[in-house]
Design an enzyme around this catalytic site. Structure first.
Site, PDB file in Angstrom:
ATOM      1  N   TYR A  31     -10.199  -9.454   9.654  1.00 21.18           N
ATOM      2  CA  TYR A  31      -8.902  -9.348  10.322  1.00 21.18           C
ATOM      3  C   TYR A  31      -8.886  -8.017  11.084  1.00 21.18           C
ATOM      4  CZ  TYR A  31      -4.306 -11.178  11.258  1.00 21.18           C
ATOM      5  OH  TYR A  31      -3.223 -11.736  11.881  1.00 21.18           O
ATOM      6  N   LEU A  32      -9.870  -7.917  11.966  1.00 26.33           N
ATOM      7  CA  LEU A  32     -10.205  -6.632  12.581  1.00 26.33           C
ATOM      8  C   LEU A  32      -9.126  -6.131  13.544  1.00 26.33           C
ATOM      9  CD1 LEU A  32     -13.982  -7.290  13.343  1.00 26.33           C
ATOM     10  CD2 LEU A  32     -12.945  -6.340  11.271  1.00 26.33           C
ATOM     11  N   HIS A  36     -10.967  -0.680  12.810  1.00 30.06           N
ATOM     12  CA  HIS A  36     -12.317  -1.173  12.522  1.00 30.06           C
ATOM     13  C   HIS A  36     -13.220  -0.990  13.750  1.00 30.06           C
ATOM     14  CE1 HIS A  36      -9.853  -3.991   9.845  1.00 30.06           C
ATOM     15  NE2 HIS A  36     -10.661  -3.416   8.976  1.00 30.06           N
ATOM     16  N   GLY A 148     -13.564   4.640   7.301  1.00 31.83           N
ATOM     17  CA  GLY A 148     -12.345   5.182   7.915  1.00 31.83           C
ATOM     18  C   GLY A 148     -11.636   6.158   7.000  1.00 31.83           C
ATOM     19  N   LYS A 150      -8.620   6.538   6.921  1.00 30.31           N
ATOM     20  CA  LYS A 150      -7.417   5.830   6.478  1.00 30.31           C
ATOM     21  C   LYS A 150      -7.420   5.621   4.963  1.00 30.31           C
ATOM     22  CE  LYS A 150      -4.163   2.543   6.309  1.00 30.31           C
ATOM     23  NZ  LYS A 150      -4.627   1.681   5.291  1.00 30.31           N
ATOM     24  N   ASP A 151      -8.587   5.269   4.412  1.00 29.24           N
ATOM     25  CA  ASP A 151      -8.711   5.056   2.970  1.00 29.24           C
ATOM     26  C   ASP A 151      -9.391   6.294   2.368  1.00 29.24           C
ATOM     27  OD1 ASP A 151      -7.844   2.090   2.689  1.00 29.24           O
ATOM     28  OD2 ASP A 151      -9.172   2.138   4.406  1.00 29.24           O
ATOM     29  N   VAL A 177      -7.075   5.539  13.033  1.00 27.66           N
ATOM     30  CA  VAL A 177      -6.516   5.070  14.309  1.00 27.66           C
ATOM     31  C   VAL A 177      -5.079   4.608  14.035  1.00 27.66           C
ATOM     32  CG1 VAL A 177      -6.752   3.394  16.186  1.00 27.66           C
ATOM     33  CG2 VAL A 177      -8.791   4.378  15.117  1.00 27.66           C
ATOM     34  N   SER A 187      -4.884  -4.098   8.305  1.00 31.37           N
ATOM     35  CA  SER A 187      -4.783  -5.567   8.333  1.00 31.37           C
ATOM     36  C   SER A 187      -3.502  -6.009   7.630  1.00 31.37           C
ATOM     37  CB  SER A 187      -5.986  -6.194   7.646  1.00 31.37           C
ATOM     38  OG  SER A 187      -7.174  -5.665   8.175  1.00 31.37           O
ATOM     39  N   ARG A 188      -3.046  -5.216   6.664  1.00 32.87           N
ATOM     40  CA  ARG A 188      -1.861  -5.593   5.878  1.00 32.87           C
ATOM     41  C   ARG A 188      -0.551  -5.360   6.644  1.00 32.87           C
ATOM     42  NH1 ARG A 188      -5.182  -3.779   1.121  1.00 32.87           N
ATOM     43  NH2 ARG A 188      -5.304  -5.581  -0.277  1.00 32.87           N
TER      44      ARG A 188
END
Ligand code: AMP
Length: 281
Positions: A31-32, A36, A148, A150-151, A177, A187-188
Site C-alpha cells: 500500500y505504497l 516508501h 524510514g 517514521k518508525d 516524508v 498506509s494506515r
C-alpha cells in the site's frame, strides 16, 4: 521489473547478479505511498540493483490488531515500483514465509530496545519484526537496507539486530516524508475519517512545539512532554498512548534532552493509531 513470489525463484533471480554488484533493499508491507517511494529512490540512486519486498507480516500484528483489514493494492504498488525502476519485487505469501508443513520453531527475540514504547504496548510486535527482517535479509542478502525514520524505534531495533547477529547489510535511514500539513505519510492514514484527518497533524505539531522549546534552551524532558500533552489535549477525540523523550539508539527515557534524543509519541484518533517522532539536532 521481475515479480518473484517464492524464495527459490528469488535465489535463482539473484544468481544473475555479479558478486560485486551492489543491492539496495526496501522492505515494506505494501500500500505504497511517497514515503516508501523515497526509500526506493534512494536505493535506486545508490545501487546497481534494487529489490523491494511487499509482505504483510502476520507475526508482528497483535491479536486485536488490523492484520485482516490492513490496506492492500498490489496492482498499484507494482506500477509505482516499476515507475521507480525497482528491479525485483519479492512478493511472497504468508505460507511461503511461514510454512504450515514443518512450521517454524526458531524466532528472533529482541532485547531492551524493543521492550519500551511500542514494544510495551504491542507485546510480541518487535519479535515479529526482527524475525521477518532476519528471514528477508538472509533471502535477499542486500548490500544496503533502506528504512524510514517514521518508525524510529523499528530503526533502533533493526540496527541492533544487524549488529548483534552480524548481518552484513548497511542500514540507511531516510527522513520521514510528510503531507503538506505535516502529517507523516502512513498506509494506515487511509483509516482516518475526513474529520480525523483534519486533526491528525496535531501529532506532528505537538512534537514541533516541544522541539521549538528545546531550541529555545529547554532540556527538561518533563517540561517538553507536558507541552506535547497540553497541545494534544486541545482535542478530546485524541487519546495518548505514550509521549517519550529517549535516547534514539537505546530508547532509554531521558531526564535531560540533548542532540540526538528522539521525541516520539503514539496517539489514537478513533480506531486509528498514529506514531511520529523528531530527532533533536
Ligand atoms: P511499512 O510498509 O509501513 O512497513 O513501511 C516500510 C518502510 O517504509 C519502513 O522502513 C518505514 O519506516 C518506511 N516508511 C513508512 N512511512 C514512511 C514515511 N512517511 N517516510 C519515510 N519512510 C516511511
Amino acid at each position: 521489473m521481475l515479480i518473484v513470489k517464492t524464495i527459490q525463484e528469488f535465489m535463482n533471480a539473484k544468481s544473475d547478479l555479479g558478486r560485486k554488484d551492489t543491492l539496495g533493499f526496501v522492505p515494506t508491507m505494501g500500500y505504497l505511498h511517497d514515503g516508501h517511494i523515497e526509500l526506493v529512490k534512494r536505493a535506486r540512486k545508490e545501487n546497481k540493483f534494487v529489490v523491494a519486498s511487499i509482505f504483510v507480516n502476520p507475526t508482528q500484528f497483535g491479536e486485536n490488531e488490523d492484520l485482516s483489514s490492513y490496506p492492500r493494492d498490489f496492482s498499484r504498488d507494482k506500477k509505482l515500483l516499476e515507475q521507480h525502476e525497482c528491479d525485483i519485487l519479492f512478493y511472497p505469501s504468508a505460507k511461503e514465509m511461514y510454512p504450515s508443513v514443518q512450521p517454524m520453531e526458531t524466532f528472533v527475540v529482541p532485547g531492551k530496545t524493543a521492550e519500551r514504547l511500542e514494544g510495551q504496548l504491542r507485546p510480541g510486535h518487535f519479535r515479529g519484526v526482527t524475525t521477518i527482517v532476519s528471514k528477508l535479509l538472509n533471502i535477499v542478502g542486500p548490500t544496503t537496507t533502506y528504512l524510514g525514520q517514521k518508525d524510529g524505534q523499528q530503526v533502533a531495533v533493526i540496527k541492533k539486530l544487524v549488529s548483534d547477529l552480524n548481518f552484513s547489510t548497511k542500514i540507511v535511514v531516510v527522513p520521514t516524508v510528510r503531507e503538506p500539513d505535516g502529517l507523516a505519510l502512513s498506509s494506515r492514514n487511509t483509516y482516518l475519517t475526513s474529520v480525523q484527518r483534519k486533526k491528525a497533524p496535531y501529532l506532528y505539531s505537538s512534537l514541533l512545539e516541544a522541539f521549538s522549546l528545546y531550541k529555545k534552551g529547554e532540556t527538561n524532558t518533563n517540561i517538553l512532554k507536558e507541552s506535547i500533552i497540553k497541545h494534544l489535549k486541545n482535542d478530546e477525540e485524541i487519546r495518548v498512548d505514550y509521549i517519550s523523550v529517549a535516547d534514539s539508539n537505546s530508547l532509554e527515557e531521558l531526564d535531560i534532552a540533548s542532540k540526538g534524543s528522539m521525541i516520539s509519541a503514539a496517539i489514537w484518533l478513533g480506531n486509528t493509531r498514529l506514531i511520529d517522532n523528531i530527532i533533536l539536532d
